[in-house]
Design a protein around this motif. Structure first.
Motif, PDB file in Angstrom:
ATOM      1  N   ALA A   8      12.992  -5.225  -2.156  1.00 15.03           N
ATOM      2  CA  ALA A   8      12.473  -3.977  -1.585  1.00 15.03           C
ATOM      3  C   ALA A   8      11.009  -4.103  -1.204  1.00 15.03           C
ATOM      4  CB  ALA A   8      12.647  -2.828  -2.582  1.00 15.03           C
ATOM      5  N   PHE A   9      10.303  -5.068  -1.801  1.00 13.84           N
ATOM      6  CA  PHE A   9       8.873  -5.221  -1.557  1.00 13.84           C
ATOM      7  C   PHE A   9       8.561  -6.398  -0.637  1.00 13.84           C
ATOM      8  CE2 PHE A   9       9.738  -3.379  -5.657  1.00 13.84           C
ATOM      9  CZ  PHE A   9       9.000  -2.217  -5.621  1.00 13.84           C
ATOM     10  N   ALA A  10       9.609  -7.087  -0.186  1.00 12.22           N
ATOM     11  CA  ALA A  10       9.418  -8.210   0.730  1.00 12.22           C
ATOM     12  C   ALA A  10       9.352  -7.669   2.156  1.00 12.22           C
ATOM     13  CB  ALA A  10      10.562  -9.212   0.594  1.00 12.22           C
ATOM     14  N   LYS A  44       0.811  -1.212   0.000  1.00 12.11           N
ATOM     15  CA  LYS A  44       0.000   0.000   0.000  1.00 12.11           C
ATOM     16  C   LYS A  44       0.845   1.262   0.000  1.00 12.11           C
ATOM     17  CE  LYS A  44      -4.121  -1.911   2.227  1.00 12.11           C
ATOM     18  NZ  LYS A  44      -4.945  -1.955   3.446  1.00 12.11           N
ATOM     19  N   GLU A  45       2.104   1.154   0.334  1.00 12.44           N
ATOM     20  CA  GLU A  45       2.947   2.334   0.393  1.00 12.44           C
ATOM     21  C   GLU A  45       3.520   2.710  -0.968  1.00 12.44           C
ATOM     22  OE1 GLU A  45       5.675   2.197   3.768  1.00 12.44           O
ATOM     23  OE2 GLU A  45       4.535   0.492   4.486  1.00 12.44           O
ATOM     24  N   LYS A  58      12.955   1.418   2.344  1.00 13.67           N
ATOM     25  CA  LYS A  58      12.385   0.911   3.579  1.00 13.67           C
ATOM     26  C   LYS A  58      13.134  -0.292   4.121  1.00 13.67           C
ATOM     27  CE  LYS A  58       7.968   0.056   5.777  1.00 13.67           C
ATOM     28  NZ  LYS A  58       6.517   0.195   5.626  1.00 13.67           N
ATOM     29  N   ARG A  59      13.449  -1.250   3.273  1.00 14.15           N
ATOM     30  CA  ARG A  59      14.096  -2.463   3.763  1.00 14.15           C
ATOM     31  C   ARG A  59      15.438  -2.150   4.423  1.00 14.15           C
ATOM     32  NH1 ARG A  59      13.048  -7.691   2.999  1.00 14.15           N
ATOM     33  NH2 ARG A  59      14.710  -9.166   3.462  1.00 14.15           N
ATOM     34  N   VAL A  77      10.719   5.733   9.293  1.00 13.47           N
ATOM     35  CA  VAL A  77      10.481   4.747   8.233  1.00 13.47           C
ATOM     36  C   VAL A  77       9.325   5.196   7.349  1.00 13.47           C
ATOM     37  CG1 VAL A  77       9.681   2.400   7.775  1.00 13.47           C
ATOM     38  CG2 VAL A  77      11.450   2.787   9.485  1.00 13.47           C
ATOM     39  N   ASP A  78       8.248   5.642   7.979  1.00  9.94           N
ATOM     40  CA  ASP A  78       7.089   6.101   7.207  1.00  9.94           C
ATOM     41  C   ASP A  78       7.436   7.307   6.350  1.00  9.94           C
ATOM     42  OD1 ASP A  78       5.574   4.111   8.329  1.00  9.94           O
ATOM     43  OD2 ASP A  78       4.639   5.405   9.831  1.00  9.94           O
TER      44      ASP A  78
END
Length: 447
Positions: free
Chosen positions: A254-256, A8-9, A282-283, A274-275
């Motif tokens: 990156a999406f895991a 969702k990000e 992010k990872r 992080v947000d």
């Protein structure tokens, strides 16, 4: 965090470029594009436009009247947006074309990316996006285009590609790919048309549109990465198949989702960072923060070691701390951190993050920093008094001024000084950790 929450990000982006400027014909050229945008399904259709600092309700008549004010250098910029979820923005930009010959760009951005597969409508949304491209191509010769995850697209970009809107050489295969005539000349039209793809379509104006998969929703899956690799290697037989697929798999990391195992005293502060940074890093950010351990709280003493007050008027000193210094902190931060207006636990990490993220530990002048230390220390001490039942022990030296909470002595001004000594100090010496350590050392936590 589950995979869908992580997803969702991300955003979805569609970018279409042309060597021809449709606005060369004036507003009439823009109206043809507005027809297309207005034909989008209601759940994607923009209802606002950005012509001034504040968004306005979308109106073709108002846009016509104000369009001449949309100049950006030698070009124009028109932004249409949606006021309700999902967040949608459409950029219609013209350029001088000096760098790469591009004169026009249409960019669509949908946030969150997960909207594309909500309600089981993945195929429906994919078809609508393809139809949008087809409609634009029917009115304007397209030179290049792509539709993909914004984050994955950004990760794919090479530093030297930032100078051109159109890649000088094909290095990536996205969910949606559009190659104009000039790109087909280099690759060979027959080669492009024989690309292994989920869909291959010749568009008006000579462009070719092709999809690596039916929908974009699982662009980072093993199946999607294999499809992207096959297409790219077909177009670029000079590429190493194993290395190409390995690079795509690496991007999928990156999406895991990765668990956030942050130190509990500073977890809320780190989550805010992080947000703020978003999915792109992010990872790596989460992995780094999982290793972070704040220094133990040192700004406290057993009650037996408390220094007695050396102030002649204790009441006046307390009024200065709480009525002047602490209020200065609130006046400075109440807009960005409205939680500081109340003595609530949420105020602590919110203020800590603001101080840390925006560099309050290094940017203010020496004079401003001293004032901020007094304000922060007083606000922090007031929190201990009103939330944990402590009482002030004023001292002429602010760093020695204490708040006694049961059998412990806490030094809020000293903590504030430590928290503002460097860029990372607001995290290392956070108000949040300080208060939580005080809570752990009292026998009963007041309500």
């Amino acid at each position: 965090m589950d995979a869908d929450a992580w997803n969702k990000e991300d955003d979805f982006v569609l970018q279409l470029y042309s060597f021809k400027d449709p606005l060369a014909r004036g507003f009439e050229g823009l109206e043809e594009l507005l027809d297309i945008i207005e034909s989008l399904d209601e759940e994607l259709r923009p209802d606002q436009m950005h012509l001034t600092a504040r968004p306005q309700k979308y109106s073709r008549q108002t846009l016509r009247e104000r369009f001449h004010k949309n100049r950006i250098g030698a070009g124009t910029g028109t932004i249409l947006a949606r006021s309700r979820p999902p967040k949608v923005s459409v950029w219609l930009d013209t350029f001088d074309g000096e760098t790469d010959g591009v004169r026009f760009a249409l960019k669509l951005r949908i946030s969150p990316f997960s909207f594309l597969h909500q309600g089981g409508k993945a195929s429906e949304h994919a078809e609508q996006l393809v139809s949008l491209v087809r409609a634009v191509a029917a009115r304007l010769p397209l030179a290049y285009g792509l539709g993909h995850s914004f984050t994955d697209f950004t990760l794919s970009r090479k530093p030297n590609e930032e100078r051109s809107r159109i890649p000088q050489r094909i290095t990536e295969a996205f969910w949606l790919n559009l190659y104009g005539a000039h790109m087909q000349e280099e690759l060979g039209r027959d080669r492009v048309l024989s690309t292994p793809a989920s869909r291959m379509e010749e568009l008006p104006g000579g462009a070719v549109l092709w999809l690596t998969q039916t929908t974009p929703v699982d662009f980072d899956s093993e199946e999607a990465r294999a499809a992207q690799a096959r297409s790219l290697i077909h177009l670029r037989p000079d590429l190493n198949p194993e290395a190409t697929l390995a690079a795509l798999r690496e991007r999928s990391l990156a999406f895991a989702p990765i668990p956030m195992e942050f130190h509990p005293d500073v977890a809320e502060i780190l989550r805010k960072e992080v947000d703020f940074q978003g999915l792109l890093r992010k990872r790596q950010t989460v992995e780094r923060f999982n290793r972070y351990q704040p220094p133990p709280v040192a700004e406290w003493l057993p009650a037996a070691q408390v220094l007695q007050t050396d102030m002649t008027n204790v009441k006046a000193s307390v009024e200065t701390y709480e009525g002047l210094y602490a209020e200065q902190l609130i006046a400075l931060f109440h807009t960005e951190v409205p939680e500081v207006l109340q003595t609530i636990p949420e105020a602590l990490p919110a203020l800590d993050w603001r101080l840390w993220h925006f560099g309050w530990g290094e940017h203010p002048s020496a004079e401003k920093k001293e004032a901020l230390i007094s304000a922060l220390g007083a606000w922090l001490g007031r929190y201990l008094v009103h939330k944990l039942g402590g009482h002030w022990v004023p001292r002429r030296e602010l760093a020695e001024t204490a708040v006694v909470v049961e059998d412990s002595v806490w030094l809020p001004f000293l903590r504030a000084r430590h928290a503002l000594q460097s860029s990372d100090a607001p995290l290392d010496f956070s108000c949040t950790q300080f208060v939580r350590e005080a809570q752990r050392r009292i026998r009963t936590t007041p309500l």
